[in-house]
Motif scaffolding. Structure first.
Motif, mmCIF file in Angstrom:
data_model
loop_
_atom_site.group_PDB
_atom_site.id
_atom_site.type_symbol
_atom_site.label_atom_id
_atom_site.label_comp_id
_atom_site.label_asym_id
_atom_site.label_seq_id
_atom_site.Cartn_x
_atom_site.Cartn_y
_atom_site.Cartn_z
ATOM 1 N N TYR A 40 -35.086 -15.660 -40.380
ATOM 2 C CA TYR A 40 -34.172 -15.202 -39.334
ATOM 3 C C TYR A 40 -34.457 -15.739 -37.940
ATOM 4 N N ASP A 41 -35.685 -16.122 -37.675
ATOM 5 C CA ASP A 41 -36.053 -16.628 -36.350
ATOM 6 C C ASP A 41 -35.270 -17.915 -36.098
ATOM 7 N N GLY A 42 -34.211 -17.811 -35.313
ATOM 8 C CA GLY A 42 -33.357 -18.972 -35.047
ATOM 9 C C GLY A 42 -32.024 -18.899 -35.771
ATOM 10 N N ASP A 74 -34.450 -28.522 -32.699
ATOM 11 C CA ASP A 74 -35.904 -28.402 -32.761
ATOM 12 C C ASP A 74 -36.379 -27.573 -31.584
ATOM 13 N N GLU A 75 -36.593 -26.292 -31.850
ATOM 14 C CA GLU A 75 -37.046 -25.380 -30.801
ATOM 15 C C GLU A 75 -38.540 -25.155 -30.862
ATOM 16 N N GLU A 76 -39.076 -25.087 -32.089
ATOM 17 C CA GLU A 76 -40.465 -24.643 -32.261
ATOM 18 C C GLU A 76 -41.477 -25.714 -31.876
ATOM 19 N N GLY A 77 -41.094 -26.977 -32.009
ATOM 20 C CA GLY A 77 -41.993 -28.060 -31.597
ATOM 21 C C GLY A 77 -43.131 -28.323 -32.562
ATOM 22 N N GLY A 162 -43.345 -17.127 -19.734
ATOM 23 C CA GLY A 162 -43.715 -18.545 -19.705
ATOM 24 C C GLY A 162 -44.827 -18.838 -20.699
ATOM 25 N N GLN A 163 -44.978 -20.092 -21.037
ATOM 26 C CA GLN A 163 -46.044 -20.461 -21.978
ATOM 27 C C GLN A 163 -46.603 -21.839 -21.651
ATOM 28 N N SER A 164 -47.903 -21.963 -21.865
ATOM 29 C CA SER A 164 -48.580 -23.261 -21.715
ATOM 30 C C SER A 164 -49.237 -23.593 -23.044
ATOM 31 N N ARG A 165 -49.083 -24.835 -23.472
ATOM 32 C CA ARG A 165 -49.778 -25.261 -24.690
ATOM 33 C C ARG A 165 -50.664 -26.462 -24.366
ATOM 34 N N HIS A 166 -51.883 -26.393 -24.870
ATOM 35 C CA HIS A 166 -52.857 -27.469 -24.657
ATOM 36 C C HIS A 166 -53.419 -27.913 -25.996
ATOM 37 N N VAL A 236 -50.994 -20.206 -24.410
ATOM 38 C CA VAL A 236 -51.286 -19.138 -23.440
ATOM 39 C C VAL A 236 -49.968 -18.632 -22.850
ATOM 40 N N ARG A 237 -49.779 -17.306 -22.859
ATOM 41 C CA ARG A 237 -48.513 -16.753 -22.340
ATOM 42 C C ARG A 237 -48.751 -15.519 -21.485
ATOM 43 N N HIS A 238 -47.937 -15.388 -20.451
ATOM 44 C CA HIS A 238 -47.962 -14.201 -19.602
ATOM 45 C C HIS A 238 -46.617 -14.122 -18.894
ATOM 46 N N GLY A 304 -41.752 -12.119 -25.406
ATOM 47 C CA GLY A 304 -42.998 -12.882 -25.379
ATOM 48 C C GLY A 304 -42.828 -14.217 -26.085
ATOM 49 N N ALA A 305 -41.807 -14.316 -26.933
ATOM 50 C CA ALA A 305 -41.523 -15.574 -27.639
ATOM 51 C C ALA A 305 -40.674 -16.467 -26.748
ATOM 52 N N GLY A 306 -40.806 -17.766 -26.951
ATOM 53 C CA GLY A 306 -39.955 -18.716 -26.252
ATOM 54 C C GLY A 306 -38.620 -18.847 -26.974
ATOM 55 N N HIS A 307 -37.604 -19.263 -26.261
ATOM 56 C CA HIS A 307 -36.267 -19.439 -26.854
ATOM 57 C C HIS A 307 -35.568 -20.600 -26.173
ATOM 58 N N SER A 330 -42.924 -11.565 -37.498
ATOM 59 C CA SER A 330 -42.153 -12.810 -37.429
ATOM 60 C C SER A 330 -43.105 -13.991 -37.561
ATOM 61 N N HIS A 331 -42.561 -15.193 -37.696
ATOM 62 C CA HIS A 331 -43.354 -16.379 -38.034
ATOM 63 C C HIS A 331 -44.158 -16.064 -39.295
ATOM 64 N N ASN A 332 -43.465 -15.497 -40.257
ATOM 65 C CA ASN A 332 -44.086 -15.007 -41.484
ATOM 66 C C ASN A 332 -42.943 -14.782 -42.479
#
Ligand code: GLV
Ligand code: MN
Ligand code: MN
Length: 360
Positions: A40-42, A74-77, A162-166, A236-238, A304-307, A330-332
């Motif tokens: 369902y996610d998406g 392609d949203e999830e990357g 917002g989210q940062s990915r490293h 990382v998200r906040h 908390g999830a990106g969209h 979710s993501h499951n």
């Protein structure tokens, strides 16, 4: 709808408005998924949008604005580490340099686009060119436990964190597991493990912060070899951008200290970054009114999830409707919604479109 596919792979369905319509409303969500994902996610948001348009069509209704339903590609990357590829193309923020990224099999994004029939050199042409926009609305499974706990089928989203990915690479030295004494080792996995624990400890100590190491690649990956290299992801998200940026910097510093203490080299790269985005108060209050007019109490809740709505916010006003999710999972593959709640979401979206048509 008149349906087309653009060069990044978004499917776009255009439902013409009334004769004098000179604006368009975007409805959508994404079709891609994560590994071992739920259903369902998406896709839920794409199907609810199509159902709402089908209802307009069946009733012969044309609104004072056209509707374009977008099924983002392609949203999830997952494949290339870049989130929101489809919505970036539509928003005109797609970075052509990303076409040189390679996937785990060494295939460039440009070649992946060519393989399904897109033209990587023409992605810029797919930015929104349909004239004035009324806004963008995304229906999405909540992916959290709030609506279920409150006994509500749907909720209105206030904003998206917002989210940062490293990506971090710990490089030690591969060595024989039987002959290398413990005090001679440069074990990249031990350093990475200490870091994973430090990430969790720090996030647990900071209100509103979530931080995740979701992927580790261990080289050479053999039972009898001390791990020489670990590549890991950090997400990382906040809700507050300053707190997220501070936490990201702090965690990268922590990784540097852990590596240095163990004689291990560390390199880090930022993979993606998105600031917190607020939903439009006007559209969101129309959405809440739509739910209430149909007899459903609503709450506002943060995502908390990106969209894809994050990218669309650069183009127009956004609003989102969340649908209750079983157990907040979710993501499951266990991700689940009820038919009744989805019916509510379709009705609320339909009502929202009608209220929007009447709103000036
Ligand atoms: C998208 O699912 C995200 O990672 O927030
Ligand atoms: Mn997702
Ligand atoms: Mn999603």
């Amino acid at each position: 709808m008149v349906v087309s596919r653009d060069n990044i792979g978004n499917l776009r369905g255009w439902y013409e408005g009334a004769k004098d319509a000179n604006q368009a409303m975007l409805l959508g969500s994404h079709l891609d998924s994560v590994r071992d994902a739920g259903k369902y996610d998406g896709p839920l948001g794409v199907l609810v949008a199509i159902a709402a348009v089908r209802d307009l069509y069946n009733r012969g209704v044309r609104l004072p604005y056209a509707i374009e339903v977008v099924a983002f590609a392609d949203e999830e990357g997952l494949r290339y580490g870049t989130t929101y590829l489809g919505s970036k193309a539509l928003a005109g923020t797609f970075d052509a340099a990303d076409l040189n990224r390679i996937d785990a099999a060494g295939v460039t994004m440009a070649d992946a686009v060519r393989t399904f029939g897109g033209d990587p050199d023409r992605i810029a042409e797919d930015r929104w060119k349909g004239g004035d926009l009324v806004g963008y609305c995304e229906v999405h499974i909540e992916q959290g436990p709030v609506l279920e706990a409150r006994g509500l089928p749907v909720g209105v989203v206030s904003g998206i964190a917002g989210q940062s990915r490293h990506q971090l690479t710990f490089t030690g030295e591969a060595a024989h597991a039987g002959t290398t004494p413990m005090d001679h080792r440069k074990d990249a996995l031990v350093a990475a493990s200490v870091f994973v624990q430090a990430v969790a400890d720090y996030a647990e100590s900071q209100a509103g912060l979530v931080a995740t190491v979701g992927r580790l690649t261990v080289q050479p990956g053999a039972a009898n070899v001390v791990p020489g290299e670990v590549i890991l992801s950090l997400d990382v998200r906040h809700a507050r951008d300053a707190d997220r940026l501070h936490a990201s910097k702090h965690l990268i510093d922590v990784a540097g200290k852990i590596a240095a203490q163990r004689g291990i080299a560390l390199t880090t790269t930022q993979v993606s970054e998105n600031g917190t985005v607020q939903c439009s108060p006007r559209l969101s209050s129309l959405m809440a009114r739509a739910a209430e007019d149909l007899g459903h109490a609503t709450i506002q809740l943060a995502s908390g999830a990106g969209h894809d709505a994050v990218e669309m916010a650069g183009l127009t006003d956004i609003t989102m409707l969340f649908v209750r999710c079983k157990g907040g999972i979710s993501h499951n593959p266990a991700e689940s919604v009820t038919e009744e709640d989805v019916a509510v979401a379709i009705d609320v979206l339909g009502k929202f479109l009608a209220l929007l048509a009447a709103d000036d």
